[in-house]
Scaffold this active site. Structure first.
Site, PDB file in Angstrom:
ATOM      1  N   SER A  60     -19.164   4.923 -12.418  1.00  0.00           N
ATOM      2  CA  SER A  60     -19.043   4.301 -13.741  1.00  0.00           C
ATOM      3  C   SER A  60     -17.874   3.336 -13.762  1.00  0.00           C
ATOM      4  CB  SER A  60     -18.816   5.416 -14.766  1.00  0.00           C
ATOM      5  OG  SER A  60     -18.263   4.902 -15.958  1.00  0.00           O
ATOM      6  N   TYR A 100     -13.170  12.090 -17.029  1.00  0.00           N
ATOM      7  CA  TYR A 100     -14.473  11.673 -16.503  1.00  0.00           C
ATOM      8  C   TYR A 100     -14.311  10.585 -15.442  1.00  0.00           C
ATOM      9  CZ  TYR A 100     -19.127   9.443 -16.628  1.00  0.00           C
ATOM     10  OH  TYR A 100     -20.333   8.895 -16.297  1.00  0.00           O
ATOM     11  N   LYS A 119     -15.214  10.780 -11.409  1.00  0.00           N
ATOM     12  CA  LYS A 119     -16.092   9.806 -10.742  1.00  0.00           C
ATOM     13  C   LYS A 119     -15.350   9.123  -9.586  1.00  0.00           C
ATOM     14  CE  LYS A 119     -20.029  10.076 -13.009  1.00  0.00           C
ATOM     15  NZ  LYS A 119     -21.235  10.599 -12.303  1.00  0.00           N
TER      16      LYS A 119
END
Lengths: 327, 327
Positions: free
Chosen positions: B126, B150, B154
């Site tokens: 992402s 998050y 990632k």
């Protein structure tokens, strides 16, 4: 001020402990607690008989929590297996270098759940986090693209350190050390060993092998500078870091030829005559993939400082390891 | 050609499975095995009755190994908990997004120990891996400095994917998805939700709230483009990636004002009149920290392609979700 040093038996760890004891204080407070940890119990310093010395494997579940029982104010996390071993033993590298760091961060977070415990954690990272592409001078904003499992584990440690710091679980600072020269002790099999060896051996009157050409350029700081990085990281105002918690340390970009010229200035032609050129294509190939120089602007602006000439790096070695004498 | 899709019940996962079944082949080979996995068992596709559908939690030890029993040639790993949930539940985020990915990589490595098993693994990353500093157009060499847990998870997934690929355990490709618009379905509470909502709701004749100013700029691709990224990543020659296994996907940099202008061109003034400006300082503050545009040169050179106008993004939505009709 209670201090925990994990990896206290290594070369930098021992020098750090020596410097802490010589000062007697850190961040303006007297050092009144010292816990020294390594995979084998470190020696207890004669000048600090109340120091705890512990043999522990950080990658064993529960191990990290026991090290935090005294709630140290400052934690130096230097423990790692080195690049060559992490490459040879994939599982061990991930266990020690990745799980070990993560368990430590998690133990700090758990210790802080009940109250306001949020220690300063200094994590030693490495320029091995950089891979490709490699501009001639690597900026602070360069992507981490490690080309070894060791570099990968250090890069992951940096990311976890930043997230745990952002969430307020720890006050973390990661410092990416240059190649440390001159390393004291015997020659080892590390591909980078010759950078120290071609200075250290001639200063001891012993022949040294140079396996690469003199135009090879690399990034250096002395062990003394490395200890000063650690101390400054422990004492600096961490709020100026923002969310970017890891810093490329300053260093000196020097070619092998510049190393040799410095040796000639400091110790004369006789020392230089002990360097024997013996090209090794394998070592030359490995070293060709290494970074040559960094901008390190953030760290310089934050007050970190390294040597500015290889003469100074050699003099630091002679003062710190040879009692000022060249044989 | 056997394919495993982990995260098959999500929005992109369902569209990917639909596209795979419509083609019937991947990389020049007929698809003759399909395993669909999610935290709840995905629906079995009517056109592929032999598909296995499995409810599994990748973060449960041993779970990943069972998914590899058929030795899939291509694995799409789309499973993750989203940014908001990973921020709200630190442990769950690390368990699902970090441990889950690591367990999958490790299960692939273990499955390959006895022979030549080395599947292609497509990992969805992402643009949340980028944080600060944020140049107006972010280059491929930009450091990963995530500002969320998050994004951290990632970024760690990317590092592990690169190292497992470098060591020959897997043939991994990480793709950093832009913000996906127009997302079908109902409005949700995601801070980014309005980017889709101000198009989707008016196209359905419903009022939409715009909480930021029209000069906010962000980076978009359609769900259709995202599926094409995944398919291209599965089919491309991975040797051209070198050691840098993750790629920022191409996208379209557009301001909210440009979104609205595109809506006016595609669906007229009546649709635009349904957008109600209602500034929300909290959402505006969150969005202000997001990247606005990327160079994505590597991905473009490797044949990845996205929309080049917001009109095309809106038309893709109308074709794929509204059967070509605007209410």
């Amino acid at each position: 001020m209670k201090i925990l040093v994990i990896g206290a038996a290594g070369m930098i760890g021992r020098k750090l402990v020596g410097a802490l004891l010589e000062r007697g204080h850190l961040g303006g407070e007297d050092i009144n607690g010292l816990t020294l940890v390594d995979i084998v119990a470190p020696e207890r310093p004669a000048t600090f008989p109340s120091a705890k010395t512990i043999a522990a494997d950080l990658s064993a579940p529960g191990s990290a929590a026991t090290l935090l029982e005294d709630r140290p104010d400052v934690i130096f996390h230097l423990a790692a297996i080195v690049s060559g071993e992490a490459e040879a033993d994939f599982d061990k590298g991930h266990r020690i270098n990745l799980d070990g760091t993560r368990y430590l961060l998690e133990a700090i977070r758990q210790a802080g759940q009940g109250g306001a415990y949020r220690p300063r954690l200094i994590f030693t990272s490495s320029i091995a986090v950089f891979g490709e592409p490699l501009p001639a001078e690597i900026p602070d904003e360069q992507a981490l693209t490690p080309l070894t499992s060791y570099g990968t584990q250090k890069a992951i440690g940096e990311l976890l350190l930043a997230d745990y710091s952002r969430r307020g679980f720890v006050d973390g600072i990661g410092i990416r050390l240059p190649t440390i020269a001159i390393r004291p002790g015997k020659p080892n099999k590390a591909a980078s060993g010759f950078f120290s060896g071609i200075i250290r051996e001639p200063l001891a009157g012993i022949e040294a092998i140079l396996p690469v050409s003199e135009d090879v350029r690399h990034w250096f700081a002395s062990p003394r500078a490395a200890v000063n990085f650690l101390l400054h990281a422990a004492e600096m105002d961490s709020s100026s870091l923002g969310q970017r918690r890891s810093l490329t340390m300053p260093g000196l970009a020097a070619t092998v030829g510049e190393e040799i010229a410095a040796l000639r200035r400091v110790a004369g032609d006789r020392a230089v005559s002990l360097i024997r050129h013996q090209p090794d294509p394998v070592i030359a190939g490995i070293v060709a993939g290494w970074p040559q120089a960094f901008a390190a602007k953030r760290a310089l602006a934050l007050g970190f400082a390294a040597e500015t000439s290889f003469d100074d790096i050699i003099r630091a070695y002679i003062e710190d390891e040879l009692d000022g004498r060249v044989s």
